[in-house]
Design a protein around this motif. Structure first.
Motif, mmCIF file in Angstrom:
data_model
loop_
_atom_site.group_PDB
_atom_site.id
_atom_site.type_symbol
_atom_site.label_atom_id
_atom_site.label_comp_id
_atom_site.label_asym_id
_atom_site.label_seq_id
_atom_site.Cartn_x
_atom_site.Cartn_y
_atom_site.Cartn_z
ATOM 1 N N MET A 257 0.886 -1.237 -0.106
ATOM 2 C CA MET A 257 -0.021 -0.062 0.025
ATOM 3 C C MET A 257 0.780 1.123 0.135
ATOM 4 O O MET A 257 2.118 1.294 0.630
ATOM 5 C CB MET A 257 -1.046 -0.056 1.370
ATOM 6 C CG MET A 257 -0.286 -0.095 2.476
ATOM 7 S SD MET A 257 -1.345 0.829 3.750
ATOM 8 C CE MET A 257 -1.072 2.365 3.749
ATOM 9 N N GLU B 284 -4.300 -6.755 -1.991
ATOM 10 C CA GLU B 284 -4.866 -7.197 -0.735
ATOM 11 C C GLU B 284 -6.251 -6.451 -0.233
ATOM 12 O O GLU B 284 -6.317 -5.276 -0.648
ATOM 13 C CB GLU B 284 -3.609 -6.771 0.535
ATOM 14 C CG GLU B 284 -4.139 -7.581 1.733
ATOM 15 C CD GLU B 284 -2.851 -7.842 2.678
ATOM 16 O OE1 GLU B 284 -1.640 -7.513 2.200
ATOM 17 O OE2 GLU B 284 -2.765 -7.600 3.764
ATOM 18 N N VAL C 249 -8.832 -5.892 2.572
ATOM 19 C CA VAL C 249 -8.733 -5.877 4.082
ATOM 20 C C VAL C 249 -10.335 -5.763 4.314
ATOM 21 O O VAL C 249 -10.875 -5.100 3.929
ATOM 22 C CB VAL C 249 -8.037 -4.702 4.425
ATOM 23 C CG1 VAL C 249 -8.282 -4.862 6.246
ATOM 24 C CG2 VAL C 249 -6.658 -4.559 4.165
ATOM 25 N N GLN C 250 -10.657 -6.964 5.212
ATOM 26 C CA GLN C 250 -12.208 -6.851 5.621
ATOM 27 C C GLN C 250 -12.346 -6.433 6.754
ATOM 28 O O GLN C 250 -11.471 -6.594 7.664
ATOM 29 C CB GLN C 250 -12.653 -8.496 5.370
ATOM 30 C CG GLN C 250 -12.494 -9.102 4.319
ATOM 31 C CD GLN C 250 -13.439 -8.547 3.207
ATOM 32 O OE1 GLN C 250 -14.899 -8.643 3.443
ATOM 33 N NE2 GLN C 250 -13.143 -8.498 2.118
ATOM 34 N N THR C 251 -13.762 -5.922 7.233
ATOM 35 C CA THR C 251 -13.800 -5.462 8.621
ATOM 36 C C THR C 251 -13.727 -6.428 9.747
ATOM 37 O O THR C 251 -13.245 -6.045 10.853
ATOM 38 C CB THR C 251 -15.176 -4.800 8.699
ATOM 39 O OG1 THR C 251 -16.196 -5.645 8.039
ATOM 40 C CG2 THR C 251 -15.210 -3.462 7.966
ATOM 41 N N GLU D 13 -10.465 -0.176 0.289
ATOM 42 C CA GLU D 13 -11.034 -0.080 1.381
ATOM 43 C C GLU D 13 -10.127 -0.446 2.714
ATOM 44 O O GLU D 13 -9.321 -1.525 2.510
ATOM 45 C CB GLU D 13 -12.365 -0.504 1.771
ATOM 46 C CG GLU D 13 -13.247 -0.072 2.852
ATOM 47 C CD GLU D 13 -14.653 -0.620 2.629
ATOM 48 O OE1 GLU D 13 -15.389 -0.241 3.370
ATOM 49 O OE2 GLU D 13 -14.866 -1.614 2.106
ATOM 50 N N TYR D 14 -10.006 0.337 3.867
ATOM 51 C CA TYR D 14 -9.307 -0.197 4.717
ATOM 52 C C TYR D 14 -7.498 -0.170 4.581
ATOM 53 O O TYR D 14 -7.115 -1.500 5.169
ATOM 54 C CB TYR D 14 -9.829 -1.479 5.590
ATOM 55 C CG TYR D 14 -11.354 -1.181 6.082
ATOM 56 C CD1 TYR D 14 -11.728 0.085 6.532
ATOM 57 C CD2 TYR D 14 -12.278 -2.085 5.589
ATOM 58 C CE1 TYR D 14 -13.108 0.176 6.793
ATOM 59 C CE2 TYR D 14 -13.615 -1.803 5.857
ATOM 60 C CZ TYR D 14 -14.094 -0.760 6.598
ATOM 61 O OH TYR D 14 -15.263 -0.557 6.577
ATOM 62 N N ASP D 15 -7.144 0.403 3.785
ATOM 63 C CA ASP D 15 -5.844 0.177 3.283
ATOM 64 C C ASP D 15 -5.399 -0.838 2.575
ATOM 65 O O ASP D 15 -4.257 -1.409 2.591
ATOM 66 C CB ASP D 15 -4.719 0.409 4.593
ATOM 67 C CG ASP D 15 -5.102 1.837 5.411
ATOM 68 O OD1 ASP D 15 -5.373 2.530 4.628
ATOM 69 O OD2 ASP D 15 -4.446 1.725 6.620
ATOM 70 N N GLY D 16 -6.453 -1.545 2.025
ATOM 71 C CA GLY D 16 -6.235 -2.588 0.875
ATOM 72 C C GLY D 16 -5.716 -1.902 -0.247
ATOM 73 O O GLY D 16 -5.572 -0.669 -0.548
ATOM 74 N N PHE D 17 -5.091 -2.846 -1.057
ATOM 75 C CA PHE D 17 -4.675 -2.215 -2.568
ATOM 76 C C PHE D 17 -4.751 -3.291 -3.587
ATOM 77 O O PHE D 17 -4.736 -4.504 -3.597
ATOM 78 C CB PHE D 17 -3.421 -1.844 -2.361
ATOM 79 C CG PHE D 17 -2.446 -2.929 -1.956
ATOM 80 C CD1 PHE D 17 -1.838 -3.902 -2.649
ATOM 81 C CD2 PHE D 17 -2.092 -3.050 -0.326
ATOM 82 C CE1 PHE D 17 -0.973 -4.739 -2.325
ATOM 83 C CE2 PHE D 17 -1.267 -4.231 0.064
ATOM 84 C CZ PHE D 17 -0.568 -5.117 -0.969
#
Lengths: 191, 770
Positions: free
Chosen positions: B180, B262, B264-266, B212-216
């Motif tokens: 990221m 990647e 990223v799930q909550t 979302e949430y610093d995924g990339f």
């Protein structure tokens, strides 16, 4: 100095010239430079930045004689104690508190949430809501998940991401000069 | 003089040792530009760690350093930075011209494990069977990976089979792809050799889509067009003598794509994937075939061996947490390497006038699928991890056109397409094997000074059986800035499917002018069995290292590590064996060959030496920064071989003296505002090669690389540089060995030369970020 070049052989001459160049280099470094260029541990940078950020933030409630930083799930050993020993933030002495569960949280200006608490993040953020507590974490996606300040590393440099919307919602004021050096979370309405 | 220098140096050292002021006094801006420690993932499943505090020797090459080198190939990048990493450039060696072999500590290329984001990478299908460094090995083709996709390269210089399984004997290379936060970029480079040839054009793009949430989702694409270099000598078989064979870097086009993503799930579930895709079309020549009155339609020609390589891999996984301190990771990696041979501008002499000029010579294919499940539990001062790994591998040889291998029943002539004979139907093979492994790691911080790591791994292969390995690593902080470390381990390397099942028949005229039909046979083939071949067993190793890290200040560090590695059952290709018994002679006749060779567990090798490293950085008052890195490696290899079928002086010289025993890297980077200057000096020690019973020695050499970069705007950077700017070339063979090798031969340089022989390369490069 002239004696230096009166050499017995070609190899000895080169050898001494290289030595001379090396020592000249050392002398040059000593007199020319002054400040060191070194690295710090990630944990130390995270610890120190908490106090630095506080200078740019205004708390709505000014009700205690101490500036309290609470660390939830301590992964820093004694670093917080060492860094903030005899230090002041907002002209107040600093007190460091360590808690294992969010239920233990009492009056605090800053809540540092370490990575190991990721399972409870929603509960933590719900607990701190409208309590004028500055939440800071190095947890991935923290700002987007409703935290206020997220710390992360890129290219061996500490980066700061701020959820300004959440910051204002929690009643904090912010010195706008801070926004020049941090990454401001841009809310994508589709998310 | 000395009397003056001692106080001066004392003054300087005392200055160095002066630690900086309280970090809390730094401004916010200064803190945000303070470098943090460099962390690595390699070596432990317990999480990233400062590489200077590791229990085993670890090195890191960052993407910024890679950009400073001006290099476009991962093999060259490793050679540029890592002393003791050897990657010769060979010519007129069939498939080996197209897949660069590489070694760490002078050991075999297949004794290096390569990972991408911590997961095993599949090897190339190619087996080096010519007399090159790495003969007899199949290894990872590092040129399949675009360097524009790499965030950092981690190198563990220690045995690690107890952690990662097979192959991790001389070291482990872990390639971490950009994650990221990286900016999008496009880049282009143009360069050529000082002699005007070897033009290289490169273009790459890196696009990062934040999720979302610093995924990339990151995608890198790269194309490299490499024109051949020509360093051949004159061919004295023709009159007047002239240059007719190609010797140098091959002509190639290389297309690469890398995806790293990647999600990223909550609920703390992360889904990750990475994929690599590479297509390479590479052309190199065999020796020139002079006009030959004995065969029809031969006016002299230069056969071109054309390798078309397709390589792809996909790794997908999910990781999450069972509880606050227990995490899990489930992943599957699938990889394929397809190496297809074509020969153009050639003739099959035995087909006379009806011979085609272009041939499909068949292909080699290797497939690997690895499934891993890991669990890591973090207790107070203890991290325990365990896991399972299931791996399935296949190896396939597909025959070429009949014209590429047929001898048309005339064994008095050289059979098959000239330059490289195709794989025959008899060579075809489609084999597989699987393995199951169970492993456990534990890392205990006994106290603030002492850390102990223990690893154990049990593995069972369907072909050769089981292997149990263990490792223990200990580090002790004698002082805050002085770390002592030692490790001991056992290891293994499973014989590759290629070593067990590779087969090919070729014809050539040997050094005495005798027509030879040579067959490389599978170990389970009746011909090999008649000569004593047995199913291959794994190579077994014992590793020991001891050393330490000293950091007088956080801007100066020294690393010194000694290593000792014993390998038993080392797999080697036998000599060319002619039959001595009636049965052997009958079998040779049956399969139309006069000599055979196969792979065997043959020897014991011993590797020992040291690595000494120094890193130094300094910031001047004007904010310019000087960084100096130096690395000295000394390695000595010995072989003890009592097996008469594989005992061979050429092999002994290659293993013991074919690679530099000492190598040195001196790298200085000076950054001043918008300008960046890089100087890299490399010393490659002396080496030897045996030819026709004589050992030829080649001198040590230095190469110098420079680059100057100018940050034209915030987002645009221009670089100009040169590699080997003083046009250093290895010394030529002493005298003339024959028409092919020698000072006045077709090949004037040894194929073992650790930095090639194409000379200086200059380039310009532009990078735009957005």
């Amino acid at each position: 100095m002239l004696k230096l070049f009166k050499m017995d052989s070609h190899h000895q001459q080169i050898n001494k010239m290289l030595k001379l160049a090396f020592y000249c280099f050392l002398i040059f470094l000593f007199f020319y430079g002054s400040c060191s260029y070194s690295y710090e541990s990630e944990n130390k940078l995270k610890t120190v930045i908490v106090g630095k950020l506080a200078k740019y933030i205004t708390w709505k409630k000014k009700n205690s004689s101490k500036f309290v930083i609470t660390v939830l799930g301590n992964e820093f050993g004694t670093l917080f104690d060492e860094v903030y020993l005899h230090k002041q933030i907002k002209h107040k002495p600093v007190e460091i508190k360590y808690i294992k569960s969010i239920d233990e949280l009492k009056k605090s200006e800053v809540l540092f949430i370490s990575k190991s608490n990721r399972d409870n993040l929603n509960d933590i953020l719900a607990y701190t809501k409208h309590k004028n507590i500055l939440t800071i974490s190095d947890k991935r996606g923290f700002a987007q998940k409703g935290g206020i300040i997220q710390l992360y590393f890129l290219d061996q440099m500490l980066k700061i991401r701020i959820n300004v919307e959440k910051l204002k919602e929690e009643g904090f004021g912010i010195d706008r000069t801070l926004l020049r050096v941090v990454d401001v979370l841009k809310r994508d309405k589709s998310l | 003089m000395n009397n003056k220098i001692i106080p001066l140096s004392t003054l300087f050292v005392s200055r160095l040792l002066c630690d900086q002021s309280d970090i809390y006094e730094k401004s916010l801006k200064e803190l945000l530009s303070t470098k943090s420690e460099l962390k690595t993932d390699i070596g432990s499943r317990g999480g990233a760690k400062n590489y200077l505090e590791s229990n085993t020797p670890i090195d890191v090459i960052t993407y910024q350093q890679i950009e400073h080198s001006g290099l476009t190939s991962l093999v060259d990048v490793l050679r540029y930075f890592v002393a003791g990493f050897n990657a010769p450039e060979t010519s007129v060696a069939d498939g080996s011209d197209h897949v660069r072999s590489f070694t760490i500590r002078g050991m075999s290329p297949d004794q290096v494990l390569v990972l991408i984001n911590g997961k095993r990478v599949h090897t190339s299908a190619l087996l080096h069977v010519n007399g090159v460094i790495g003969r007899g090995s199949s290894h990872v083709d590092l040129d399949t990976i675009s360097i524009a996709s790499i965030e950092r390269i981690e190198i563990m210089r220690d045995g690690a089979s107890a952690q990662y399984g097979s192959d991790a004997i001389s070291g482990v290379i872990n390639i971490i792809l950009k994650g990221m936060g990286h900016k999008n970029s496009i880049s282009g480079q143009y360069g050529k050799r000082s002699r005007g040839d070897g033009v290289q054009e490169q273009a790459s793009s890196f696009i990062s889509i934040p999720l979302e949430y610093d995924g990339f989702f990151n995608i890198t694409m790269e194309a490299i067009k490499q024109e051949a270099t020509q360093r051949a000598g004159k061919d004295r078989r023709v009159m007047p003598p002239r240059v007719l064979t190609h010797v140098g870097v091959p002509d190639s086009v290389n297309y690469k794509a890398v995806i790293n993503s990647e999600i990223v799930q909550t609920d703390n579930i992360n889904i990750y994937t990475n994929a690599i895709l590479n297509y390479r079309d590479s052309k190199a020549s065999a020796f020139y075939r002079p006009p030959n009155s004995d065969v029809a339609n031969s006016n002299g020609f230069l056969p071109i061996i054309n390798a078309k390589i397709l390589d792809y891999g996909l790794c997908a996984g999910v990781k999450g947490k069972f509880s606050k301190d227990t995490s899990w990771d489930l992943s599957n990696s699938y990889g394929v390497n397809l190496f297809h041979y074509y020969v153009n501008d050639s003739i099959n002499y035995t087909l006379g006038n009806s011979s085609p000029n272009s041939f499909d010579n068949g292909s080699l294919k290797f497939t690997q699928n690895t499934t891993n499940f890991d669990i890591v539990k973090h207790l107070k001062d203890l991290k325990i991890s365990s896991g399972l790994e299931y791996r399935y591998e296949t190896y396939k040889i597909q025959a070429g056109d009949k014209a590429s291998y047929t001898n048309n029943k005339d064994i008095k002539k050289i059979a098959g397409s000239q330059g490289f004979a195709g794989f025959t139907q008899g060579n075809e093979v489609d084999r597989h094997r699987d393995s199951l492994a169970f492993y456990m790691d534990s890392v205990a911080d006994i106290n603030k000074k002492l850390t102990v790591e223990v690893f154990a791994r049990y593995e069972e292969y369907s072909d050769f059986g089981e292997s149990t390995n263990a490792k223990m690593a200990v580090s002790y902080k004698i002082m805050n800035n002085l770390l002592f470390r030692t490790s001991g381990s056992t290891g293994f390397r499973a014989p590759s499917l290629a070593q067990s099942f590779y087969a090919q028949t070729s014809s050539f005229v040997d050094e005495k002018g005798i027509l030879t039909h040579q067959g490389t046979f599978r170990t389970d083939h009746e011909v090999s069995r008649a000569f004593g071949a047995q199913n291959l067993l794994s190579e077994r190793s014992k590793n020991f290292s001891i050393g330490g890290v000293y950091e007088p200040t956080k801007k100066l560090s020294f690393m010194l590590d000694f290593f000792y590695i014993d390998v038993h059952n080392r797999i080697l290709l036998t000599n060319n064996l002619s039959g001595s018994t009636k049965e052997q002679k009958a079998l040779l006749l049956k399969y139309g060959v006069s000599q055979i060779r196969y792979f065997a567990n043959a020897a014991i090798t011993n590797t020992r030496g040291l690595d000494l490293k120094m890193n130094y950085s300094y910031e001047f008052e004007n904010s310019s920064i000087l960084e100096v890195n130096s690395w000295l490696n000394y390695t000595q290899n010995t072989i003890n071989n009592k097996d008469t079928n594989t005992q061979n002086d050429v092999e002994k010289v290659r293993i013991e003296n074919g690679q530099p025993k000492d190598s040195l890297r001196l790298l200085a980077t000076y950054t001043q505002k918008d300008l960046e200057y890089v100087l890299n000096m490399s010393r490659y020690g002396a080496y030897s090669q045996m030819l026709n019973g004589t050992v030829y020695d080649f001198d040590a050499s230095w190469t110098t690389d420079v680059q100057v970069s100018f940050q034209a705007t915030k987002d645009a950077k221009l670089s100009i540089g040169g590699n080997n700017i003083f046009d250093s070339v290895p010394n030529k063979w002493r005298g003339d060995v024959n028409n092919f090798y020698g000072n006045n031969g077709i090949k004037p340089y040894s194929r073992y030369s650790p930095y090639g022989y194409s000379g200086a390369y200059y380039y310009i490069k532009a990078t735009l970020e957005f």
